[in-house]
Scaffold this motif. Structure first.
Motif, PDB file in Angstrom:
ATOM      1  N   GLU A 128      -8.660   2.761   2.687  1.00 29.09           N
ATOM      2  CA  GLU A 128      -8.968   3.494   4.458  1.00 29.09           C
ATOM      3  C   GLU A 128      -8.020   3.140   4.354  1.00 29.09           C
ATOM      4  O   GLU A 128      -7.496   4.002   5.556  1.00 29.09           O
ATOM      5  N   TRP A 129      -6.689   2.739   3.636  1.00 24.94           N
ATOM      6  CA  TRP A 129      -5.930   2.795   4.518  1.00 24.94           C
ATOM      7  C   TRP A 129      -4.999   4.427   4.561  1.00 24.94           C
ATOM      8  O   TRP A 129      -4.644   5.201   5.506  1.00 24.94           O
ATOM      9  N   ARG A 173       0.755  -0.954  -0.177  1.00 25.86           N
ATOM     10  CA  ARG A 173      -0.581  -0.224   0.110  1.00 25.86           C
ATOM     11  C   ARG A 173       0.641   1.456  -0.285  1.00 25.86           C
ATOM     12  O   ARG A 173       0.190   1.995  -1.049  1.00 25.86           O
ATOM     13  N   ASP A 174       2.020   1.285   0.330  1.00 27.20           N
ATOM     14  CA  ASP A 174       2.754   2.893   0.677  1.00 27.20           C
ATOM     15  C   ASP A 174       3.428   2.954  -0.423  1.00 27.20           C
ATOM     16  O   ASP A 174       3.449   4.021  -1.527  1.00 27.20           O
ATOM     17  N   ASP A 196       0.358   5.584   9.737  1.00 25.67           N
ATOM     18  CA  ASP A 196       1.861   5.134   9.140  1.00 25.67           C
ATOM     19  C   ASP A 196       2.061   5.856   7.673  1.00 25.67           C
ATOM     20  O   ASP A 196       2.670   5.994   7.443  1.00 25.67           O
TER      21      ASP A 196
END
Lengths: 430, 430
Positions: B225-226, B165-166, B232
């Motif tokens: 969502e993240w 995701r990052d 993070d």
């Protein structure tokens, strides 16, 4: 005592039927007044089980229609072969009985629709006894999902991964129905063990539904290889109560037998709310048992085969599994807590047989709608015949029918009864 | 020394390119005389890496065509973005160079065909650097399969399950190409990490081939969502070498961004010999890393996620897993034995980067056909664009092309070179 009891009938005193009958007799408020099997010895077995376990003598029948004609019986438990479940269910509902039957898949969409229509017309319920919905792990996962640990659910996996080469191939010798299905069909013959809990987890028929599925089947080699090369075959034949002639007949027939069912059948299902489900049917190759359960959401993942979970920002080490057991303890479902505390029903399959029969009995005795209703039963079972269609069509996606006729869109979660699944009805456990 | 060295060029000095360049320099007989990147700073990085590691200064270019025009270069390593691999490969082969490039999927079937045709016309090879083929576990599994432990292979699973995701979302900030693909496409964008080893295990393009596939994609929620809820995000933004304006721009653009790629894409592949393969692409949800490898045959099963195996009649307890590690030790591939014994190349990804580059270099230096050839490269990469088609068509099965034009039927297993995969060429290790 007798005045508080409700009369049940049990049809199909197979190996499985014997266990389920004994289990049903331990449920409070249940009286089994009639048993039935088309084989006389099995019908006699049923009578003996009731006598031994409950201390009274039920009537016994060879024709299930005679059992259904009895006025005292409120509900029927059916443990016959897969392809007889729906017709017995329909006859039972038309005779004014609630019906619950053992798991299995449907042979046609039409038989699913018939169960739905007859249940709607008669007001009698039709419940597939998906015991895995009441497994300790599955119940804890329901609870964890309800509390939001997984975030929004995105993807699920499940399967029936059970090395049944002996039971399948020796079906003729042990009067087991699997052999006919594996000989002639090709699809996910037994989808509900993990599809049931998955469906309940993502609100199928109550805010969500299965839209389409596609299936692929591998070649079929496992049975042939095993029958021809494994020392287990002779060992098992020796252990069976059969004659030398029967053993010789078996080898003559099955060593070069052609099974139609692929060793591995995989199925992908797309849901209305956008989740995907992957199912696997794996009964003809050597392997340890597993239901391949996996739940994946925006915040975390559970994986049965690792017995582990991972939750974003919760698990102590980033991108590192942690054991599921402490979560299962922490989020133990109240139903299981009570069951463990009672500690008196050391039932089949780790207790889940007992709990699913309690759910059935609670609904029948109190004339409630059951936690697994005819729409669930039809949707889950239909995956079998739809997967057969898709395999036959080279993996083409096929439409899963909406057995609720649109009601799924705003049907409320089931909240009645102690054994409901979508909700955690804590008020029963205070 | 110099006379024994062969000249290589390296295009794409990205994060991955830097690591691969350094690794390539440690392979015997390799001299890197030219590096190239369209960003000047990265091209300079390439020069520095060669100077530091090899003690000489390569030429550097911003335009890869200039690198390809050099006469000294025999082979090119390409670590650019996914969608530039095939066009650079085609240009390289037309310029008379062998080409190997980093993993990724194809954008179209036509680019796969173009690689095949140009390789056939020029006699230059085109190799996808699927490092996972040279992983210690995968190599041991090759060996075990070759020795018959699994019996006949029936079903395989694999996937790319990596929480990115990052890296995906911050692609614009870190000059990473994934963001463009996840923003605009929907399919199995990165299939080869486990499909490569699977294909080699079941002789794809040498006695077997992929026939059809179907894919389904889940909804896309994980990134949103993240990006909106995870602490993070700020932590990672703080750690990047960017300005406050860039961080603000990122949030403005991406907090409500719409990604096209589904969080989970699943694909089923049917093979000519009857095996089925299940692939999963899972990069946008929280999870520990896994390639989901599973090999299932008539005699046994291996499962990466359990780090376990089970073999009929061999495993000590019936239907009980046993640890894989003792099998890996016992059936250690000679290539890995030697690598471990040498113990000098503590390379990327546990050594498999080094080994796949050795395979590439061995073929280039000796003008051999490579162990992963253009037919493998095309077939594996094509799964990406085919899965996109199938997702777009609602899961309809689509045909996988036969890039060998029928030669797969009787192409011999690859036996040349020390780094071959289908065979275990023990004579190199006596």
């Amino acid at each position: 005592m007798a005045a508080k009891e409700t009369c049940f009938g049990v049809i199909g005193i197979s190996g499985r039927g014997r266990g389920m009958l004994a289990e049903l007799l331990s449920v409070e408020g249940v009286k089994v007044t009639a048993v039935c099997d088309k084989y006389e010895d099995r019908a006699r077995d049923g009578v003996e089980i009731v006598k031994k376990k409950a201390g009274y003598t039920p009537d016994s029948y060879l024709d299930y229609r005679q059992l259904l004609a009895r006025e005292d019986i409120v509900a029927v438990l059916c443990c016959t072969t897969w392809i007889t479940h729906s017709r017995i269910a329909v006859d039972a509902m038309r005779a004014g009985k609630h019906i619950a039957f053992e798991v299995g898949g449907a042979a046609s969409l039409e038989e699913c629709w018939q169960m739905v229509r007859v249940s709607e017309q008669t007001g009698k319920f039709c419940m597939i006894l998906e015991n895995c919905c009441y497994d300790r792990n599955e119940l804890a996962i329901f609870n964890m999902k309800k509390l939001g640990l997984f975030g929004e659910i995105i993807h699920l996996q499940g399967g029936y991964q059970h090395d049944l080469r002996d039971e399948i191939s020796m079906g003729d010798l042990i009067r087991h129905g699997r052999i006919q299905n594996f000989s002639n069909r090709n699809g996910d013959l037994y989808p509900t063990h993990q599809l049931g809990p998955i469906a309940k987890l993502i609100d199928i028929n109550r805010g969500n539904r299965f839209l389409t599925l596609s299936s692929m089947s591998s070649k079929t080699r496992g049975m042939h290889e095993w029958l021809n090369n494994s020392p287990d075959v002779d060992r098992i034949l020796d252990s069976l109560d059969i004659t030398d002639e029967q053993a010789a007949w078996f080898k003559e027939k099955y060593l070069d037998y052609h099974f139609t069912q692929g060793d591995i059948v995989t199925t992908m299902i797309k849901c209305a709310r956008g989740e995907t489900i992957f199912l696997i049917h794996d009964c003809m190759l050597p392997r340890p048992y597993s239901r391949n359960y996996r739940v994946q959401g925006t915040k975390g993942i559970y994986m049965e085969d690792k017995d582990s979970v991972y939750f974003d920002g919760v698990s102590p080490r980033r991108h590192d599994w942690e054991p599921f057991a402490p979560y299962r303890d922490k989020y133990e479902h109240p139903l299981w807590k009570q069951y463990a505390a009672d500690g008196i029903h050391a039932g089949g399959h780790g207790g889940m047989d007992y709990l699913v029969l309690c759910a059935f009995a609670e609904s029948a005795i109190n004339d409630l709608k059951p936690p697994i209703d005819v729409y669930d039963t039809a949707a889950w079972m239909s995956v079998t015949c739809l997967s057969e269609q898709s395999v036959a069509l080279g993996g083409a996606p096929v439409a899963v029918h909406d057995f609720t006729d649109g009601l799924w869109i705003d049907r409320e979660p089931y909240r009645r009864g102690k054994y409901c699944l979508e909700e955690v009805c804590t008020d029963f456990f205070e």
